[in-house]
Design a protein around this motif. Structure first.
Motif, short mmCIF file in Angstrom:
data_model
loop_
_atom_site.label_atom_id
_atom_site.label_comp_id
_atom_site.label_asym_id
_atom_site.label_seq_id
_atom_site.Cartn_x
_atom_site.Cartn_y
_atom_site.Cartn_z
N ASP A 1 11.12 0.59 -1.17
CA ASP A 1 11.03 0.12 -0.96
C ASP A 1 11.67 -1.13 -1.04
O ASP A 1 12.26 -0.98 -2.11
CB ASP A 1 9.86 -0.25 -1.24
CG ASP A 1 9.23 -2.16 -0.65
OD1 ASP A 1 8.92 -2.12 0.50
OD2 ASP A 1 8.55 -2.72 -1.68
N ARG B 1 6.92 -8.85 3.07
CA ARG B 1 7.04 -9.83 2.14
C ARG B 1 7.43 -10.85 3.55
O ARG B 1 6.95 -12.06 2.74
CB ARG B 1 8.76 -9.07 1.61
CG ARG B 1 7.98 -8.12 0.15
CD ARG B 1 8.84 -7.99 -0.70
NE ARG B 1 9.50 -6.68 -2.05
CZ ARG B 1 9.06 -6.87 -2.73
NH1 ARG B 1 8.91 -8.20 -3.30
NH2 ARG B 1 8.87 -6.03 -4.21
N TYR C 1 -0.34 -3.55 -0.13
CA TYR C 1 0.93 -3.46 -1.71
C TYR C 1 0.53 -4.18 -2.71
O TYR C 1 0.66 -4.11 -3.91
CB TYR C 1 1.82 -3.95 -0.77
CG TYR C 1 3.25 -3.46 -0.18
CD1 TYR C 1 3.82 -2.34 -0.43
CD2 TYR C 1 2.83 -3.29 1.56
CE1 TYR C 1 5.05 -2.10 0.22
CE2 TYR C 1 3.29 -2.95 2.16
CZ TYR C 1 4.52 -1.94 1.30
OH TYR C 1 5.29 -1.56 2.98
N GLU D 1 5.48 1.11 -6.29
CA GLU D 1 5.76 -0.32 -5.08
C GLU D 1 4.91 -1.40 -4.45
O GLU D 1 5.25 -1.92 -3.88
CB GLU D 1 6.61 0.46 -3.71
CG GLU D 1 7.23 1.57 -3.81
CD GLU D 1 8.01 2.29 -2.65
OE1 GLU D 1 7.51 1.81 -1.38
OE2 GLU D 1 8.09 3.20 -2.58
N ARG D 2 3.61 -1.18 -5.51
CA ARG D 2 2.91 -2.05 -5.29
C ARG D 2 3.52 -3.54 -6.16
O ARG D 2 3.67 -3.40 -6.92
CB ARG D 2 1.68 -1.92 -5.93
CG ARG D 2 1.32 -0.20 -5.69
CD ARG D 2 0.47 -0.54 -4.21
NE ARG D 2 -0.32 0.41 -3.33
CZ ARG D 2 -1.25 0.66 -4.18
NH1 ARG D 2 -2.78 -0.16 -3.88
NH2 ARG D 2 -1.72 1.67 -3.06
N HIS D 3 2.91 -4.48 -6.05
CA HIS D 3 3.41 -5.82 -5.74
C HIS D 3 2.73 -7.31 -5.85
O HIS D 3 1.54 -6.65 -5.05
CB HIS D 3 4.90 -5.99 -5.93
CG HIS D 3 5.34 -6.29 -4.15
ND1 HIS D 3 5.08 -7.61 -3.61
CD2 HIS D 3 5.53 -4.91 -3.67
CE1 HIS D 3 4.84 -6.86 -2.30
NE2 HIS D 3 5.74 -6.18 -2.26
N GLY D 4 2.53 -8.66 -6.10
CA GLY D 4 1.87 -9.34 -5.46
C GLY D 4 0.86 -9.37 -6.23
O GLY D 4 -0.02 -8.98 -6.97
N SER D 5 -0.72 -10.53 -5.97
CA SER D 5 -1.35 -10.48 -6.17
C SER D 5 -2.59 -11.32 -5.35
O SER D 5 -1.76 -11.49 -4.05
CB SER D 5 -1.22 -12.05 -7.28
OG SER D 5 -1.40 -13.25 -7.00
N PRO E 1 13.14 -5.33 -1.78
CA PRO E 1 13.23 -6.99 -1.94
C PRO E 1 13.16 -7.33 -0.51
O PRO E 1 13.84 -7.35 0.36
CB PRO E 1 14.79 -7.09 -3.12
CG PRO E 1 14.86 -6.01 -3.86
CD PRO E 1 15.06 -4.85 -2.43
N GLU F 1 2.10 3.73 -5.66
CA GLU F 1 1.62 2.68 -7.01
C GLU F 1 3.18 2.18 -7.77
O GLU F 1 2.78 0.80 -8.36
CB GLU F 1 0.90 3.63 -8.02
CG GLU F 1 0.28 2.28 -9.57
CD GLU F 1 -0.86 1.39 -8.72
OE1 GLU F 1 -0.78 0.34 -9.46
OE2 GLU F 1 -1.05 1.54 -7.98
N THR G 1 -6.16 -3.81 -9.16
CA THR G 1 -6.52 -5.16 -7.83
C THR G 1 -8.26 -5.04 -7.74
O THR G 1 -8.84 -4.06 -7.08
CB THR G 1 -6.12 -5.78 -6.82
OG1 THR G 1 -4.47 -5.53 -6.43
CG2 THR G 1 -6.30 -6.84 -6.54
N PRO H 1 -1.36 -4.20 -6.03
CA PRO H 1 -1.33 -3.00 -6.99
C PRO H 1 -3.33 -2.71 -7.17
O PRO H 1 -4.42 -3.48 -6.24
CB PRO H 1 -1.09 -3.70 -8.60
CG PRO H 1 -0.40 -4.78 -8.72
CD PRO H 1 -0.70 -5.44 -6.76
#
Length: 488
Positions: free
Chosen positions: A6, A159, A227, A24-28, A8, A22, A232, A229
């Motif tokens: 993955d 993204r 994506y 490559e997981r990101h964000g909220s 940016p 896992e 979450t 985590p």
């Protein structure tokens, strides 16, 4: 299907229909609110609200009915979104659990047609807005510009799509807030209410409008939460998706109810009406930008989801688990080109009545929810989703039969422009088809699935993608035979 690690924001996404590891997981979960608020606070939702008045509802009845439908439909779509962090998969690949690796092609083809129809509708409206911004009369110009923007964002991927959603949320609040101010400042909004008597039939029809609107997002949602985590929580993903989608849609649809109830030519010239309401050429141009931004958000979802649904369908038959960057781009560009062609060639009646077809898809989403939350209870053999000889097999006749049943039972209850069923006529025009389909499909599928589904004892992950917290659930074998791992 994976190409490379993955990357940016600014570079092309590499994950497609494979599980997101896992690492490559990101964000909220907050990103789910802005994406779905931006995707709903747009001109087509305004049209959907205005249709409630066209179909005979009184303004207050329409607003209440739309709210009920948005809540009911929002529950269904948000439950799908909550699957994303847990599975790390795009939405439609999980339909193989119910239908089989190849049997899923039946609902998948219908979903592809849905994506195309919605993309074409959005392209027409956005093309009109772009033409007005630049003072161009040729419809091809606006459609080409908007199609190019859609393809670019969808190719870059996940993204950038979320960034566009955040922009659309801010722009939508400002733009539609200003239009609402203009509406209240220059019109007697109170006169929009009480023009017609209350009718149960129109209330039910209004509920169906917004419930159908929300539930047609069900094939989309996990694509944009996968994506997040693994840690979450289901609740955080659910509520941010639900609130963003329901609040955005309800605000836009309520605006549509008011502009339609006050009269005028909104439905005859949707984009032009918004510009005229803004007042003055400069502010009108800014409102056209608002329209394009909102439609760009949802059209990118159509192109991105359409590409992955096509890939899911094809991979069920060729067993390939890798795709080149070039092939990924060609899939997306090809989809956008077809949607642009439909936008140029299809009649206005076809695009306006296209939503009737979408009601036939609702049974697919219910089967997925019943299986995931009640039968499998969030336990999925992910490697088997890519193997016709695995746990889920090539075809599942139980799910396929229940899906066909869910479509057939709707027919007598339909009240649509193209067809009005006998029971809908007896009920004074009330359209209960979607409710009947959901209830019958659930009641028939659940007991059959409980007896026939091969549910794993725990979640089974691919060996290279399992969360660090669940090493005992990793699969010991690859998803497909090694000789199938060739780039497209």
């Amino acid at each position: 299907m994976h190409i490379e690690a993955d990357s940016p924001l600014g570079s092309v996404e590499t994950r497609t229909i494979d599980m997101v590891p896992e690492a490559e997981r990101h964000g909220s979960p907050r990103s789910q609110f802005t994406l779905w608020f931006g995707a709903n606070m747009q001109i087509t939702a305004v049209v959907d609200g205005a249709l409630a008045i066209v179909f005979g509802a009184e303004a207050l009845t329409a607003i209440i009915g739309l709210l009920i439908g948005n809540v009911i439909g929002g529950i269904v779509m948000a439950l799908h979104s909550a699957q994303g962090p847990r599975l790390g998969l795009p939405q439609m690949i999980s339909s193989r659990v119910q239908f089989g690796v190849r049997g899923a092609a039946l609902p998948l083809v219908l979903v592809i047609l849905m994506y195309l129809g919605f993309a074409a509708t959005g392209t027409v409206l956005s093309g009109q807005a772009i033409n007005r911004i630049f003072g161009v009369s040729s419809p091809e110009f606006g459609i080409l510009v908007f199609g190019s923007l859609t393809a670019f964002v969808a190719v870059v991927g996940y993204r950038l799509i979320h960034v566009v959603g955040r922009i659309a949320t801010v722009v939508g609040i400002l733009g539609f807030g200003y239009l609402a101010f203009q509406l209240f400042a220059h019109h007697d909004v109170a006169s929009a209410f009480g023009q017609k008597p209350f009718s149960v039939a129109t209330l039910l029809l209004t509920i169906a409008l917004s419930a159908g609107w929300q539930m047609t997002f069900a094939p989309y949602v996990a694509d944009y939460s996968r994506y997040l985590p693994t840690r979450t929580t289901i609740a955080s993903t659910y509520w941010t998706t639900f609130s963003g989608s329901v609040i955005g849609a309800q605000l836009a649809m309520t605006f549509g109810v008011l502009v339609a109830a006050l009269g005028g030519n909104f439905l005859k010239n949707q984009v032009g009406f918004m510009g005229d309401l803004a007042g003055g050429p400069v502010i009108a141009a800014l409102i056209f930008v608002v329209i394009v931004t909102g439609k760009l958000t949802v059209n990118c979802l159509n192109a991105y989801g359409g590409f992955m649904t096509i890939l899911t369908t094809v991979s069920g038959f060729n067993n390939k688990t890798q795709i080149s960057s070039r092939a990924r781009m060609l899939y997306i560009v090809g989809f956008v080109l077809v949607s642009m062609g439909v936008a140029l060639l299809a009649s206005a009646d076809f695009l306006n009545n296209f939503k009737n077809f979408v009601l036939l898809l609702l049974a697919v989403f219910v089967l997925n929810l019943v299986d995931y939350y009640l039968v499998s209870k969030e336990k999925v053999d992910i490697p088997a989703l890519y193997d016709c000889n695995g746990r889920y097999g090539a075809y599942n006749p139980v799910a396929l039969g229940c899906y066909v049943l869910g479509v057939v039972v709707q027919i007598p209850f339909l009240n649509q422009a193209m067809y009005k069923g006998p029971i809908a006529t007896m009920l004074g025009g009330a359209d209960l088809s979607w409710i009947v389909s959901l209830v019958v499909t659930c009641l028939v599928y659940y007991p059959l699935a409980k007896r026939t589904m091969k549910v794993p004892a725990t979640m089974i992950y691919p060996t290279d993608a399992a969360p660090q917290s669940a090493p005992a659930t990793r699969a010991a074998t690859p998803a497909v035979a090694p000789d199938a791992r060739q780039p497209a």
